[in-house]
Each structure stands twice: as structure tokens, then as C-alpha cells.
Design a protein around this motif. Structure first.
Motif, mmCIF file in Angstrom:
data_model
loop_
_atom_site.group_PDB
_atom_site.id
_atom_site.type_symbol
_atom_site.label_atom_id
_atom_site.label_comp_id
_atom_site.label_asym_id
_atom_site.label_seq_id
_atom_site.Cartn_x
_atom_site.Cartn_y
_atom_site.Cartn_z
ATOM 1 N N THR A 365 45.353 6.797 -16.283
ATOM 2 C CA THR A 365 46.596 6.746 -16.932
ATOM 3 C C THR A 365 47.588 5.560 -16.757
ATOM 4 O O THR A 365 48.138 5.056 -17.653
ATOM 5 C CB THR A 365 47.630 8.126 -16.332
ATOM 6 O OG1 THR A 365 46.619 9.302 -16.481
ATOM 7 C CG2 THR A 365 48.698 8.549 -17.155
ATOM 8 N N TYR A 375 50.372 11.415 -17.263
ATOM 9 C CA TYR A 375 49.293 12.365 -17.363
ATOM 10 C C TYR A 375 49.802 13.915 -17.310
ATOM 11 O O TYR A 375 50.918 14.093 -16.603
ATOM 12 C CB TYR A 375 48.008 12.038 -16.662
ATOM 13 C CG TYR A 375 48.229 12.715 -15.198
ATOM 14 C CD1 TYR A 375 47.195 13.420 -14.686
ATOM 15 C CD2 TYR A 375 49.351 12.078 -14.241
ATOM 16 C CE1 TYR A 375 47.250 13.790 -13.484
ATOM 17 C CE2 TYR A 375 49.239 12.836 -13.017
ATOM 18 C CZ TYR A 375 48.435 13.523 -12.677
ATOM 19 O OH TYR A 375 48.373 14.152 -11.256
ATOM 20 N N ARG A 377 48.939 17.444 -16.238
ATOM 21 C CA ARG A 377 48.006 18.196 -15.399
ATOM 22 C C ARG A 377 48.156 19.601 -15.286
ATOM 23 O O ARG A 377 49.183 20.307 -15.184
ATOM 24 C CB ARG A 377 48.150 17.515 -13.954
ATOM 25 C CG ARG A 377 47.300 18.099 -12.980
ATOM 26 C CD ARG A 377 47.433 17.573 -11.556
ATOM 27 N NE ARG A 377 46.810 18.188 -10.646
ATOM 28 C CZ ARG A 377 46.869 19.245 -9.741
ATOM 29 N NH1 ARG A 377 48.033 19.870 -10.168
ATOM 30 N NH2 ARG A 377 45.921 20.018 -8.943
ATOM 31 N N SER A 418 48.188 10.829 -24.520
ATOM 32 C CA SER A 418 48.265 11.123 -23.009
ATOM 33 C C SER A 418 46.689 11.187 -22.601
ATOM 34 O O SER A 418 45.760 11.397 -23.101
ATOM 35 C CB SER A 418 49.010 12.494 -22.980
ATOM 36 O OG SER A 418 48.413 13.684 -23.524
ATOM 37 N N VAL A 419 46.729 11.456 -21.243
ATOM 38 C CA VAL A 419 45.551 11.874 -20.568
ATOM 39 C C VAL A 419 45.884 13.270 -20.178
ATOM 40 O O VAL A 419 46.893 13.513 -19.376
ATOM 41 C CB VAL A 419 45.443 10.999 -19.305
ATOM 42 C CG1 VAL A 419 44.358 11.562 -18.400
ATOM 43 C CG2 VAL A 419 44.892 9.526 -19.697
#
Length: 622
Positions: A365, A375, A377, A418-419
């Protein structure tokens, strides 16, 4: 058979075929789309009302009477002759703007006159019929009376052949009797009383689906001349444009395709770059960080940055960077006929706990977006129960909070580039895992509100501890890989265990198939790497002491040696195990000493020794 009917959308062809034996038609589903109409001339895209009119006009219909809750009654097409004929034949009292207010009772009276009219073929279209009743299955007294009247009308109506009329109507008498139909436009069939559709054989219901590939391909050919550079493009480039446009708009409407072409014109996107316009439309962003030169420069030097933060995982880092390069070059899914809808990258990080899986996700990221906190999550242990899937995707219609959307879909809507990290994926409920099939294959997901979000510009990362322990013959968990095993052994055993889990335990090999060869196995922390991790953590502690207290913290060789012996005694817990022991052996006694002692004005503070008694640690400072 009329040759023109062969080129109609299915719903319109069905209506055209059944209008001799059905008096009411209920159109639901994709009713607000545009439709490709070819009536023997040039194909054109038309909304539902115009598509209906273009065909029924050919069948000899003179006009439609259209009703909705807002405008009341109007006439389609909005031409003086049609309005004049409708006023004289049906007794309409239209205002100057061509509309008249009409209650449900007034609409029913117009329907009665229209379906029995002999002077002209006409139709009544009830638009936005989903808004007639707030509860279609329990309508008010007025609504109930209206729908019962419509049911009787559907059963009692008869097909007719219009009598010759004045020249102004311009209608040629057809050879066969047809109904003057009532057409209902609804979002869903259940927006009308269920008995209304079920109890009358004269009511014909049709669900309009989203366009299939061939329809999108034909629409792309119609829209191609509107693209920048169309005239200069050769036949091959035009064909490739149509194919790419149809491939990459799977699940989208023809209206969306028209909007994409308009967006491409505004943004200066050429015919050969239609993928950029589609991406822009899907994610709502003109700027594409994946095509920036600075990102390629970052990835070229990514290995050194990764190895600085994630120690001792050279094989995992190398494979991750390879996948990242594939993502930037747009080659993800290139082996498939259409792969641009898939996520930019898919990574499945597997291996022992505390070896750097989450840290590598943060590092990626940082490399891509310049901020490791960018990121998204999700801790999948929070979704072990099936009902918790509503948190991710939103509750289905009818349930509390369905209109709020889901945590995942809302996050992707806000940050399409995004991640996305799904931590400890094996702890999620198996039914929730089924949702990932759509994400990995098509790069899209629909939430409880019916809104679609796209993952085509995201990197999806799963982390898992699968394969470290497996179930033994006696049903107990046994260690499958151990510290000291070669990386080849760890990788083979972990991959086999992951494969068995998805194939046999979950019975969902299709998920594994979509992850493919993107499984990245991390190795155990070896002592040499453990020392590097320990030294890095000690530097972090010293930096914090410097920031908070203003002096430099040092370790003597004796203290460092004791920390190495303690922190590296059991490496099965990886970096977190090292950190946990460091917190107990150094941070806690150091905090106690700083809290009770007076070290103001010191420039340096050295931990000369570390002692332990009854599991309580102490530090000697000078």
C-alpha cells in the motif's frame, strides 16, 4: 412473419406477438434502459416508451395515453395531431402543456374508453406503476377498487379492428383484430398486487433483462461513430473497439454504454482507449494511478523497500513484486478472453503467524499509494457467523438497515483504487466465501441496495495460517510444518493443505481455482532474521524514547545478548513472538524505571543488564 419483428428486443417481440390475445402487459426489470431497435432502417437506441411506440406505430397504432403519479395524463407522441385525436376520441381535457391531472378513478375511465375504442388503435401506458401503492399487497380502498376494475377490464376487453377514421388519424386498418392494450411499467412484478398478475389469463408479464453480449456488441457498433478517432480508425481498430466495449461492460445497461461514450468524448479518450473510459465510469475517477510513470519507478526499486520492512521472506517478496508488475502492465487475466473487469491483482499470503504477511500488505500500500494506512482491512474472524455477511454487503431489502449499504461495498465506493486486505480468511463463514467468487472472477459486487461496486482497480489480498497445523488421524491438530524445515518443504506442505481445505473441507474448489497460482507462502523466521527483527524493534523503542524523553537509549552487549537469547528461544510465533518477549523483558521494566527514576537532563541512557526473577524482569540503567 413481419421481417422487422425479427430484429426486436425479446420483450418487444413477445408483446408484438401476443397483442392479438393479451389485453394487459406488465413490463418489469430493466425498464429504464435504452433498447436497440432495428425496424428495417438504421439501428437506433431508444428508451422503452419510444421503442414501444416505434413498433406499435408500424402495427397501425395512432398514439399512447400515458399516466403517472406526477404528471397525470399525457399523450405520446407529443404532437398536436395526436393530442387532438386523443381529446376528441377519449374526452381528454388537456392543458396547454399537454397534460391533465387524473386520479386513479379518472385513469380507469380513460382505460375503459381506450380499450373499447373503434376509431383508432391506441394503447394506455401506466408509467412508474410501482409508485401507485406504497404497499401493493395491502392496497388502500381506492387502490383496491382501481386494481379490481383493471382486472375486470383485462378479462372483458376484446380485440378489435378499427373503423375507417378521418384522414387526420392516418391509420390504415389492419387485417387482423388486435387489443388496445394497457402496458404497465414496474420495477418489480411484486410492485403490483400478486392476484392481479395471477388471476387473469389476459395479463402477460415480461421481465426485461440486462443486455447480453450480442446486444452489447450490436450497441457498440451503433455507438462507435461517436467515439474520438472513429473516422481515422481502420476496420480492425473499429472491430476491436466493439469487442472490447462489449466484453468489458458485462452486466451493464445500454444506457451506461451511451454514458461511457459521452464521458469518453468529454475526457478526450480515443477509440483505442475505451477501457479507460469504462474504468472511469465504473469507479468514478478520471485519474488512473496504475498508469503513472512514478509508480513504475517505485516498483522497480520495490524489493529493497520490502526487504527492509519484511525480513527474511525473499521468495514471497519476489513473487509479490512479480504480481505487482503484472498489475501495473495491465496483464492480469490476460489469458482470458476478457479480463479487465478482474481486480488488478490477487494475492493469497499463507504461512506461520507473525512472519510479515500483514506487514507486506502495508508495504504494498505504501509503494502504490504513498500511505500504508490507505489499505482497507477486514478481520474475517468477525464474520464467522453467516448473518454477519450483512455487515460486509448490506442487509437485503426488507431488513433493518438495508438502505445503508455494506462496510465493504461502501469502502470500495469511496476508495476504488486501494489494497483490500481480508485477514485470516479461513475464519470466515463458508457461505460468505462464495461472495469472493464474484469479486475474483468479475471484479464486481452488488450490495443490499442493488448498487454495484467494482474491484477492477483494487488489489485483493487474503492472509491465512492454513497449512501450519492440520488435523491428524485421531482428530487432533498436529503441526504440519516446523521451524527449521526448508522453504521448499514449507511451501509444498502449506500449498497442499490449502488445496485440501478448499477442495474437501469447504467443498469449494472454485474459490481456489480463481486464486490460481497467486498463493504466496511465507517461511518461518530463522535465527539470523530474528536478530534483524529484534534489532529493528529495539531501534523503534529507542526512537520513541528519544521523542518522549529527549535522550538516546543504548543497549550494552550483555543486555542485547540476553534479549537475543530470550526473544529467539521460540521462533514459532514469528515477529509477534519476538515483540511480545521484548515488551515483557525490556519495555515494561524500562517504563517502570523511567516512571520511578529522575533522568532529566541526560543525553544518553544505557541498559547495561537485564535481570529476571519469578518471571518479573528488571533493567539496570546508567
Amino acid at each position: 412473419m413481419d421481417p422487422a419483428a425479427a430484429n426486436l428486443p425479446k420483450w418487444l417481440a413477445d408483446l408484438d406477438r401476443l397483442i392479438a390475445i393479451r389485453s394487459h402487459f406488465v413490463l418489469s426489470g430493466n425498464i429504464r434502459d435504452t433498447f436497440l431497435i432495428d425496424l428495417g432502417g438504421s439501428p437506433t437506441l431508444a428508451p422503452v416508451m419510444r421503442a414501444l411506440w416505434l413498433r406499435l406505430k408500424q402495427r397501425g397504432y395512432a398514439y399512447f395515453v400515458v399516466w403517472d403519479r406526477v404528471d397525470g395524463i399525457s399523450v405520446y407522441p407529443k404532437e398536436a395531431a395526436a393530442q387532438r385525436d386523443a381529446s376528441s376520441m377519449l374526452g381528454l381535457k388537456l392543458k396547454e402543456d399537454g397534460t391533465m391531472a387524473a386520479s386513479l378513478d379518472a385513469l380507469y375511465d380513460v382505460m375503459k374508453r381506450a380499450v373499447a375504442l373503434r376509431e383508432a388503435r391506441v394503447a394506455v401506458v401506466v408509467d412508474f406503476a410501482s409508485r401507485i401503492s406504497s404497499n401493493a399487497q395491502h392496497p388502500s380502498a381506492e387502490e383496491q377498487r382501481f386494481f379490481v376494475g383493471c382486472e375486470k377490464l383485462s378479462l372483458n376487453a376484446a380485440p378489435v379492428i378499427p373503423k375507417p377514421v378521418a384522414e387526420s388519424a392516418q391509420v390504415a386498418a389492419p387485417a387482423s383484430p388486435l387489443f388496445n392494450p394497457v402496458v404497465w411499467l414496474v420495477n418489480r412484478e411484486q410492485d403490483l398486487p400478486s392476484w392481479f398478475l395471477l388471476d387473469s389469463e389476459r395479463v402477460s408479464a415480461h421481465v426485461i433483462p440486462r443486455p447480453d453480449y450480442q446486444t452489447r456488441l450490436a450497441a457498440a457498433e451503433v455507438l462507435a461513430p461517436l467515439m474520438n478517432g472513429h473516422e481515422a480508425a481502420d476496420a480492425k481498430a473499429r472491430t476491436e473497439f466493439c469487442r472490447a466495449f462489449a466484453d468489458n461492460t458485462d452486466g451493464m445497461t445500454l444506457t451506461s454504454m451511451g454514458d461511457i461514450v459521452q464521458l469518453a468524448g468529454q475526457s478526450g479518450v480515443a477509440i483505442g482507449d475505451i477501457d479507460d473510459a469504462i474504468r472511469c465510469y465504473k469507479v468514478g475517477a478520471l485519474d488512473n494511478p496504475w498508469k503513472k510513470d512514478y509508480l513504475k519507478d517505485k516498483i522497480r526499486t520495490a524489493m529493497s523497500g520490502i526487504e527492509d520492512r519484511v525480513k527474511g521472506q525473499t521468495q514471497a517478496a519476489t513473487k509479490t513484486v512479480d504480481i505487482l508488475m503484472r498489475s501495473v502492465t495491465g496483464l492480469t487475466g490476460a489469458q482470458a478472453r476478457s479480463g479487465s473487469g478482474r481486480p488488478r491483482g490477487i494475492l493469497f499470503f499463507a504461512g506461520p503467524t507473525g512472519v510479515g504477511k500483514t506487514e507486506l500488505a502495508k508495504t504494498l500500500t505504501q509503494i502504490i499509494f504513498g500511505d500504508e494506512r490507505a489499505y482497507i482491512r477486514f478481520d474475517m474472524s468477525e464474520f464467522a457467523e453467516e448473518h454477519n455477511s450483512a455487515r460486509l454487503l448490506g442487509s437485503p431489502p426488507g431488513y433493518v438497515g438495508y438502505d445503508a449499504g455494506g462496510e465493504l461495498t461502501n469502502a470500495m465506493r469511496e476508495k476504488p483504487f486501494s489494497v483490500v486486505l481480508f485477514d485470516e480468511i479461513e475464519k470466515a463463514h463458508p457461505r460468505l466465501l462464495d461472495k469472493f467468487i464474484q469479486i475474483l472472477e468479475d471484479g464486481r459486487l452488488t450490495d443490499g441496495r442493488g448498487d454495484t461496486v467494482y474491484f477492477s482497480e483494487a488489489i485483493i489480498i487474503f492472509t491465512s495460517n492454513l497449512g501450519i497445523y492440520i488435523e491428524g488421524p485421531d482428530g487432533r491438530r498436529v503441526q504440519n510444518v516446523r521451524p527449521g524445515d526448508s522453504y521448499e518443504t514449507v511451501e509444498r506442505n502449506v500449498r497442499d493443505a490449502i488445496s485440501n481445505h478448499f477442495r474437501y473441507t469447504l467443498a469449494r474448489p472454485e474459490i481456489l481455482n480463481r486464486i490460481g497460482e497467486n498463493i504466496v507462502v511465507f517461511n518461518f523466521i530463522v535465527p539470523e532474521i530474528g536478530i534483524l527483527i529484534l534489532d529493528g524493534m529495539v531501534r523503534n523503542i529507542a526512537r520513541r524514547v528519544q521523542d518522549e524523553h529527549g535522550f538516546e537509549l543504548r543497549l550494552s552487549d550483555v543486555a542485547r545478548a540476553k534479549l537475543i537469547d530470550g526473544c529467539l528461544a521460540d521462533l514459532s510465533l514469528g515477529g509477534r513472538g519476538i515483540g511480545n518477549h521484548l515488551e515483557m523483558a525490556l519495555i515494561n521494566p524500562l517504563a517502570r524505571a523511567l516512571f520511578t527514576g529522575d533522568y532529566k537532563g541526560r543525553e544518553t541512557l544505557t541498559v547495561t543488564d537485564i535481570g529476571e526473577r519469578d518471571k518479573v524482569y528488571s533493567v539496570s540503567l546508567e
